[in-house]
Design a protein around this motif. Structure first.
Motif, PDB file in Angstrom:
ATOM      1  N   ASN A 145     120.602   9.705  40.021  1.00 24.75           N
ATOM      2  CA  ASN A 145     119.882  10.590  40.942  1.00 24.75           C
ATOM      3  C   ASN A 145     118.510  10.047  41.352  1.00 24.75           C
ATOM      4  O   ASN A 145     117.744  10.746  42.030  1.00 24.75           O
ATOM      5  CB  ASN A 145     119.710  11.978  40.307  1.00 24.75           C
ATOM      6  CG  ASN A 145     121.041  12.672  40.080  1.00 24.75           C
ATOM      7  OD1 ASN A 145     121.959  12.532  40.880  1.00 24.75           O
ATOM      8  ND2 ASN A 145     121.142  13.421  38.987  1.00 24.75           N
ATOM      9  N   ALA A 146     118.203   8.849  40.915  1.00 21.63           N
ATOM     10  CA  ALA A 146     116.904   8.257  41.251  1.00 21.63           C
ATOM     11  C   ALA A 146     116.866   7.903  42.741  1.00 21.63           C
ATOM     12  O   ALA A 146     117.887   7.524  43.327  1.00 21.63           O
ATOM     13  CB  ALA A 146     116.661   7.018  40.410  1.00 21.63           C
ATOM     14  N   PRO A 147     115.720   8.041  43.384  1.00 19.59           N
ATOM     15  CA  PRO A 147     115.620   7.675  44.802  1.00 19.59           C
ATOM     16  C   PRO A 147     115.845   6.178  45.002  1.00 19.59           C
ATOM     17  O   PRO A 147     115.457   5.363  44.150  1.00 19.59           O
ATOM     18  CB  PRO A 147     114.182   8.084  45.171  1.00 19.59           C
ATOM     19  CG  PRO A 147     113.441   8.097  43.874  1.00 19.59           C
ATOM     20  CD  PRO A 147     114.430   8.515  42.834  1.00 19.59           C
ATOM     21  N   ARG A 148     116.479   5.809  46.101  1.00 18.47           N
ATOM     22  CA  ARG A 148     116.725   4.402  46.405  1.00 18.47           C
ATOM     23  C   ARG A 148     115.449   3.757  46.945  1.00 18.47           C
ATOM     24  O   ARG A 148     114.643   4.390  47.625  1.00 18.47           O
ATOM     25  CB  ARG A 148     117.836   4.261  47.451  1.00 18.47           C
ATOM     26  CG  ARG A 148     119.129   4.980  47.091  1.00 18.47           C
ATOM     27  CD  ARG A 148     119.713   4.475  45.786  1.00 18.47           C
ATOM     28  NE  ARG A 148     120.142   3.095  45.837  1.00 18.47           N
ATOM     29  CZ  ARG A 148     121.380   2.710  46.126  1.00 18.47           C
ATOM     30  NH1 ARG A 148     122.304   3.616  46.406  1.00 18.47           N
ATOM     31  NH2 ARG A 148     121.703   1.431  46.131  1.00 18.47           N
ATOM     32  N   ASN A 155     100.372  -1.030  55.388  1.00 17.07           N
ATOM     33  CA  ASN A 155      99.045  -1.604  55.130  1.00 17.07           C
ATOM     34  C   ASN A 155      99.103  -2.973  54.465  1.00 17.07           C
ATOM     35  O   ASN A 155      98.399  -3.251  53.498  1.00 17.07           O
ATOM     36  CB  ASN A 155      98.225  -0.642  54.261  1.00 17.07           C
ATOM     37  CG  ASN A 155      97.964   0.680  54.950  1.00 17.07           C
ATOM     38  OD1 ASN A 155      97.786   0.730  56.168  1.00 17.07           O
ATOM     39  ND2 ASN A 155      97.954   1.764  54.183  1.00 17.07           N
ATOM     40  N   GLY A 156      99.945  -3.852  54.990  1.00 16.13           N
ATOM     41  CA  GLY A 156     100.010  -5.213  54.486  1.00 16.13           C
ATOM     42  C   GLY A 156     100.964  -5.428  53.335  1.00 16.13           C
ATOM     43  O   GLY A 156     101.183  -6.567  52.929  1.00 16.13           O
ATOM     44  N   LEU A 157     101.536  -4.352  52.789  1.00 15.36           N
ATOM     45  CA  LEU A 157     102.487  -4.475  51.684  1.00 15.36           C
ATOM     46  C   LEU A 157     103.902  -4.321  52.226  1.00 15.36           C
ATOM     47  O   LEU A 157     104.259  -3.271  52.769  1.00 15.36           O
ATOM     48  CB  LEU A 157     102.224  -3.416  50.612  1.00 15.36           C
ATOM     49  CG  LEU A 157     103.229  -3.388  49.451  1.00 15.36           C
ATOM     50  CD1 LEU A 157     103.196  -4.703  48.672  1.00 15.36           C
ATOM     51  CD2 LEU A 157     102.951  -2.201  48.526  1.00 15.36           C
ATOM     52  N   ILE A 158     104.689  -5.366  52.074  1.00 15.54           N
ATOM     53  CA  ILE A 158     106.084  -5.341  52.505  1.00 15.54           C
ATOM     54  C   ILE A 158     106.964  -5.143  51.282  1.00 15.54           C
ATOM     55  O   ILE A 158     106.894  -5.912  50.317  1.00 15.54           O
ATOM     56  CB  ILE A 158     106.458  -6.649  53.226  1.00 15.54           C
ATOM     57  CG1 ILE A 158     105.719  -6.726  54.567  1.00 15.54           C
ATOM     58  CG2 ILE A 158     107.971  -6.740  53.444  1.00 15.54           C
ATOM     59  CD1 ILE A 158     105.917  -8.039  55.302  1.00 15.54           C
ATOM     60  N   THR A 159     107.768  -4.099  51.324  1.00 16.91           N
ATOM     61  CA  THR A 159     108.709  -3.807  50.244  1.00 16.91           C
ATOM     62  C   THR A 159     110.114  -4.143  50.725  1.00 16.91           C
ATOM     63  O   THR A 159     110.527  -3.704  51.804  1.00 16.91           O
ATOM     64  CB  THR A 159     108.645  -2.326  49.837  1.00 16.91           C
ATOM     65  OG1 THR A 159     107.321  -2.016  49.395  1.00 16.91           O
ATOM     66  CG2 THR A 159     109.632  -2.030  48.715  1.00 16.91           C
ATOM     67  N   ILE A 160     110.834  -4.928  49.940  1.00 13.54           N
ATOM     68  CA  ILE A 160     112.218  -5.258  50.247  1.00 13.54           C
ATOM     69  C   ILE A 160     113.081  -4.769  49.091  1.00 13.54           C
ATOM     70  O   ILE A 160     112.841  -5.117  47.929  1.00 13.54           O
ATOM     71  CB  ILE A 160     112.440  -6.767  50.439  1.00 13.54           C
ATOM     72  CG1 ILE A 160     111.470  -7.333  51.490  1.00 13.54           C
ATOM     73  CG2 ILE A 160     113.888  -7.045  50.828  1.00 13.54           C
ATOM     74  CD1 ILE A 160     111.798  -6.960  52.907  1.00 13.54           C
ATOM     75  N   ALA A 161     114.076  -3.946  49.401  1.00 12.43           N
ATOM     76  CA  ALA A 161     114.998  -3.472  48.373  1.00 12.43           C
ATOM     77  C   ALA A 161     115.837  -4.642  47.867  1.00 12.43           C
ATOM     78  O   ALA A 161     116.490  -5.327  48.664  1.00 12.43           O
ATOM     79  CB  ALA A 161     115.896  -2.376  48.933  1.00 12.43           C
ATOM     80  N   LEU A 162     115.820  -4.867  46.573  1.00 16.13           N
ATOM     81  CA  LEU A 162     116.552  -5.994  45.999  1.00 16.13           C
ATOM     82  C   LEU A 162     118.044  -5.894  46.290  1.00 16.13           C
ATOM     83  O   LEU A 162     118.730  -6.919  46.407  1.00 16.13           O
ATOM     84  CB  LEU A 162     116.306  -6.056  44.484  1.00 16.13           C
ATOM     85  CG  LEU A 162     116.718  -7.351  43.779  1.00 16.13           C
ATOM     86  CD1 LEU A 162     115.863  -8.511  44.244  1.00 16.13           C
ATOM     87  CD2 LEU A 162     116.615  -7.190  42.262  1.00 16.13           C
TER      88      LEU A 162
END
Length: 351
Positions: A145-148, A155-162
């Motif tokens: 049930n954890a959020p994906r 603001n300069g931070l790029i998050t990529i889902a593994l």
């Protein structure tokens, strides 16, 4: 992307190679001269055959087979110019995480190759908290049930889902979202477009010019995305946009166009390296003739790129179809979309 060869035995190399399969030389990429080089040990350091005046050491991520780039020996950095932008990486003691992170780094390093060739400024967030660039590569939590993890930029931070490095997961998402194209490299090129919108458009005094082409970015972003996912793209979207997702909001239009610009420039460079040209025998005129006899990273105007790209992409799509594969470039570039690509070109080549 350039075509590389081993300085010891002249074997053709891929950008990601870390060993020459012909002569056995260890290989390292020298970002200062944009060259993949055979290296030879000199004590605890390495001398690059392509740049003999300096000594180098390998990026610290080489120990995880996540990087083949070199760092000058007198540098205080233990990570290369690409890896030092990483803020968070997954737990590499988990085998799947390690494999997926290695795929992430291959894509990110290819993107950095292009950005460095374009001489774009990319400080780390340590060097410049206000303008710096950083990456988080995040794995989903094991709880059902954890959020994906969501891929995005803020603001300069790029998050990529593994998870995007998993081919089956990425293809499932591509089909579910009715996308003709979805790759790791595409994610990186898109998200870095958001970063450079901040740097080159918002902070670079180009807001008015950008809004004339891409629309009013001040409209509510959340509501725009909700409307897009609820209603889809307008029926005539190909008349003005490079992709359906580009219709969702001017920020996304810019990021999609930025990604396509990098797609085009980098593919044209490798086409030039191989001496590729098109001159179909069935064509009556010269509209499908193309010869990439210029450096795409230094093209004077967008027309020079497009005149080569349109016939070349048609040829590449035809080759893919001959192998039973989907189109390499499944997009149509309308005149308004080309005008937007021209805006990106002028941003990265202000002179």
């Amino acid at each position: 992307m350039k075509l590389f060869k081993c300085q010891s035995c002249q074997q053709i190399l891929y950008f990601e190679n870390d060993v020459c399969v012909k002569c056995g030389h260890k290989l390292g990429y020298v970002p200062e001269v944009a060259t993949l080089s055979a290296v030879e040990p000199e004590g605890e350091l390495w001398r690059a055959l392509a740049s003999r005046d300096l000594l180098y050491r390998f990026c610290a991520n080489a120990q995880h087979a996540g990087c083949n780039w070199l760092v000058e020996s007198d540098s205080s950095d233990t990570y290369c110019v690409s890896c030092r932008h990483n803020r968070t990486i997954p737990d590499l003691t988990i085998v799947d995480n390690l494999i997926n992170w290695q795929k992430m780094e291959i894509a990110k390093h290819r993107m950095f190759y292009s950005l460095l060739r374009l001489k774009l400024r990319m400080p780390t967030q340590i060097e410049s908290p206000a303008e710096g660039l950083a990456f988080d590569f995040l794995a989903d939590l094991p709880h059902p049930n954890a959020p994906r993890v969501m891929t995005g930029h803020e603001n300069g931070l790029i998050t990529i889902a593994l998870a995007e490095a998993d081919d089956a997961y990425r293809e499932q998402n591509r089909v579910a979202m009715h996308e003709p194209y979805r790759t790791l490299l595409g994610h990186f090129r898109h998200e870095i477009g958001h970063y450079f919108w901040d740097r080159l458009v918002r902070d670079g005094g180009q807001l008015d010019a950008c809004r004339q082409l891409f629309g009013d970015d001040s409209q509510d972003y959340g509501q725009a995305l909700q409307a897009y996912y609820g209603n889809g793209a307008p029926p005539d979207w190909q008349s003005n946009f490079v992709s359906q997702y580009a219709t969702s909001h001017p920020w996304e239009d810019f990021a999609e166009t930025w990604a396509h610009y990098l797609h085009i420039v980098d593919t044209l460079e490798i086409a030039r390296a191989f001496g590729l040209s098109t001159q179909p025998r069935l064509a009556k005129g010269e509209e499908l003739d193309a010869s990439v006899d210029f450096d795409p990273y230094r093209a004077g105007e967008i027309g020079q790129l497009i005149d080569s790209w349109l016939p070349l992409s048609l040829a590449l799509n035809s080759l893919n179809r001959a192998m039973g594969q989907p189109d390499l470039y499944p997009f149509v570039l309308s005149p308004p979309a080309i005008e937007k690509l021209g805006f990106i070109h002028r941003l990265v080549h202000p002179a």
